[in-house]
Scaffold this motif. Structure first.
Motif, PDB file in Angstrom:
ATOM      1  N   UNK A  27      40.798  42.717  29.848  1.00 17.04           N
ATOM      2  CA  UNK A  27      42.125  42.101  29.795  1.00 17.04           C
ATOM      3  C   UNK A  27      42.428  41.349  31.094  1.00 17.04           C
ATOM      4  N   UNK A  28      41.940  41.882  32.190  1.00 14.59           N
ATOM      5  CA  UNK A  28      42.131  41.256  33.505  1.00 14.59           C
ATOM      6  C   UNK A  28      41.014  40.258  33.842  1.00 14.59           C
ATOM      7  N   UNK A  29      40.186  39.939  32.856  1.00 15.81           N
ATOM      8  CA  UNK A  29      39.061  39.013  33.040  1.00 15.81           C
ATOM      9  C   UNK A  29      38.086  39.473  34.109  1.00 15.81           C
ATOM     10  N   UNK A  30      37.885  40.772  34.186  1.00 14.40           N
ATOM     11  CA  UNK A  30      36.908  41.340  35.112  1.00 14.40           C
ATOM     12  C   UNK A  30      35.648  41.663  34.319  1.00 14.40           C
ATOM     13  N   UNK A  31      34.604  40.915  34.565  1.00 12.82           N
ATOM     14  CA  UNK A  31      33.338  41.113  33.853  1.00 12.82           C
ATOM     15  C   UNK A  31      32.481  42.154  34.538  1.00 12.82           C
ATOM     16  N   UNK A  32      33.016  43.328  34.711  1.00  8.94           N
ATOM     17  CA  UNK A  32      32.376  44.360  35.522  1.00  8.94           C
ATOM     18  C   UNK A  32      31.116  44.957  34.903  1.00  8.94           C
ATOM     19  N   UNK A  33      31.015  44.918  33.600  1.00 11.93           N
ATOM     20  CA  UNK A  33      29.885  45.567  32.950  1.00 11.93           C
ATOM     21  C   UNK A  33      28.567  44.989  33.423  1.00 11.93           C
ATOM     22  N   UNK A  34      28.483  43.683  33.564  1.00  9.78           N
ATOM     23  CA  UNK A  34      27.236  43.062  33.979  1.00  9.78           C
ATOM     24  C   UNK A  34      27.164  42.719  35.451  1.00  9.78           C
ATOM     25  N   UNK A  35      28.137  43.137  36.219  1.00  7.74           N
ATOM     26  CA  UNK A  35      28.200  42.759  37.640  1.00  7.74           C
ATOM     27  C   UNK A  35      27.463  43.779  38.499  1.00  7.74           C
ATOM     28  N   UNK A  36      26.582  43.286  39.354  1.00  4.63           N
ATOM     29  CA  UNK A  36      25.845  44.176  40.256  1.00  4.63           C
ATOM     30  C   UNK A  36      26.783  44.853  41.265  1.00  4.63           C
ATOM     31  N   UNK A  37      27.863  44.194  41.637  1.00  9.61           N
ATOM     32  CA  UNK A  37      28.801  44.761  42.592  1.00  9.61           C
ATOM     33  C   UNK A  37      29.582  45.938  42.045  1.00  9.61           C
ATOM     34  N   UNK A  38      29.577  46.129  40.734  1.00  5.70           N
ATOM     35  CA  UNK A  38      30.371  47.186  40.107  1.00  5.70           C
ATOM     36  C   UNK A  38      29.978  48.574  40.595  1.00  5.70           C
ATOM     37  N   UNK A  39      28.743  48.740  41.020  1.00  7.01           N
ATOM     38  CA  UNK A  39      28.297  50.056  41.471  1.00  7.01           C
ATOM     39  C   UNK A  39      28.869  50.422  42.829  1.00  7.01           C
ATOM     40  N   UNK A  51      42.194  38.166  43.081  1.00  4.40           N
ATOM     41  CA  UNK A  51      43.625  37.850  43.118  1.00  4.40           C
ATOM     42  C   UNK A  51      44.458  38.652  42.132  1.00  4.40           C
ATOM     43  N   UNK A  52      44.065  39.891  41.899  1.00  2.00           N
ATOM     44  CA  UNK A  52      44.749  40.751  40.934  1.00  2.00           C
ATOM     45  C   UNK A  52      45.520  41.830  41.678  1.00  2.00           C
ATOM     46  N   UNK A  53      46.716  42.135  41.199  1.00  2.00           N
ATOM     47  CA  UNK A  53      47.527  43.210  41.771  1.00  2.00           C
ATOM     48  C   UNK A  53      46.863  44.544  41.439  1.00  2.00           C
ATOM     49  N   UNK A  54      46.301  45.195  42.447  1.00  2.00           N
ATOM     50  CA  UNK A  54      45.550  46.433  42.215  1.00  2.00           C
ATOM     51  C   UNK A  54      46.436  47.542  41.668  1.00  2.00           C
ATOM     52  N   UNK A  55      47.692  47.584  42.084  1.00  2.00           N
ATOM     53  CA  UNK A  55      48.590  48.633  41.581  1.00  2.00           C
ATOM     54  C   UNK A  55      48.828  48.466  40.080  1.00  2.00           C
ATOM     55  N   UNK A  56      48.999  47.239  39.629  1.00  2.00           N
ATOM     56  CA  UNK A  56      49.185  46.977  38.190  1.00  2.00           C
ATOM     57  C   UNK A  56      47.913  47.314  37.418  1.00  2.00           C
ATOM     58  N   UNK A  57      46.771  46.961  37.988  1.00  2.00           N
ATOM     59  CA  UNK A  57      45.488  47.267  37.343  1.00  2.00           C
ATOM     60  C   UNK A  57      45.309  48.780  37.182  1.00  2.00           C
ATOM     61  N   UNK A  58      45.530  49.522  38.251  1.00  2.00           N
ATOM     62  CA  UNK A  58      45.360  50.968  38.195  1.00  2.00           C
ATOM     63  C   UNK A  58      46.352  51.597  37.206  1.00  2.00           C
ATOM     64  N   UNK A  60      47.619  50.200  34.505  1.00  2.00           N
ATOM     65  CA  UNK A  60      47.144  49.895  33.148  1.00  2.00           C
ATOM     66  C   UNK A  60      45.914  50.726  32.797  1.00  2.00           C
ATOM     67  N   UNK A  61      45.025  50.917  33.754  1.00  2.00           N
ATOM     68  CA  UNK A  61      43.830  51.737  33.505  1.00  2.00           C
ATOM     69  C   UNK A  61      44.218  53.169  33.178  1.00  2.00           C
ATOM     70  N   UNK A  62      45.123  53.723  33.952  1.00  2.00           N
ATOM     71  CA  UNK A  62      45.552  55.098  33.695  1.00  2.00           C
ATOM     72  C   UNK A  62      46.302  55.241  32.380  1.00  2.00           C
TER      73      UNK A  62
END
Length: 66
Positions: A27-39, A51-58, A60-62
């Motif tokens: 939803x946040x356009x984060x393509x983390x599944x295929x990203x090497x940095x995700x680890x 450029x994403x508000x981390x508090x809003x992301x967290x 929504x994740x929770x």
């Protein structure tokens, strides 16, 4: 706190522990599944880099894993 996603967790940890969180990342356009940095990249680092508000992301994740 167990069962809570924090901004210090890596994307990989979140996706491994909470598969339902993947839809929120998409939803946040984060393509983390295929990203090497995700680890190694924390949610806060990734959010800042995109450029994403981390508090809003967290928040929504929770909500998605509740």
């Amino acid at each position: 706190m167990a069962g809570t996603i924090t901004k210090d967790m890596t994307f990989f940890e979140v996706m491994r522990m909470y598969p339902d969180a993947v839809a929120v990342l998409q939803k946040y356009n984060l393509g983390c599944i295929g990203c090497m940095g995700a680890q190694n990249e924390s949610l806060e680092q990734g959010a800042n880099a995109h450029g994403i508000d981390v508090e809003a992301l967290v928040k929504d994740l929770n909500a998605a894993i509740a």
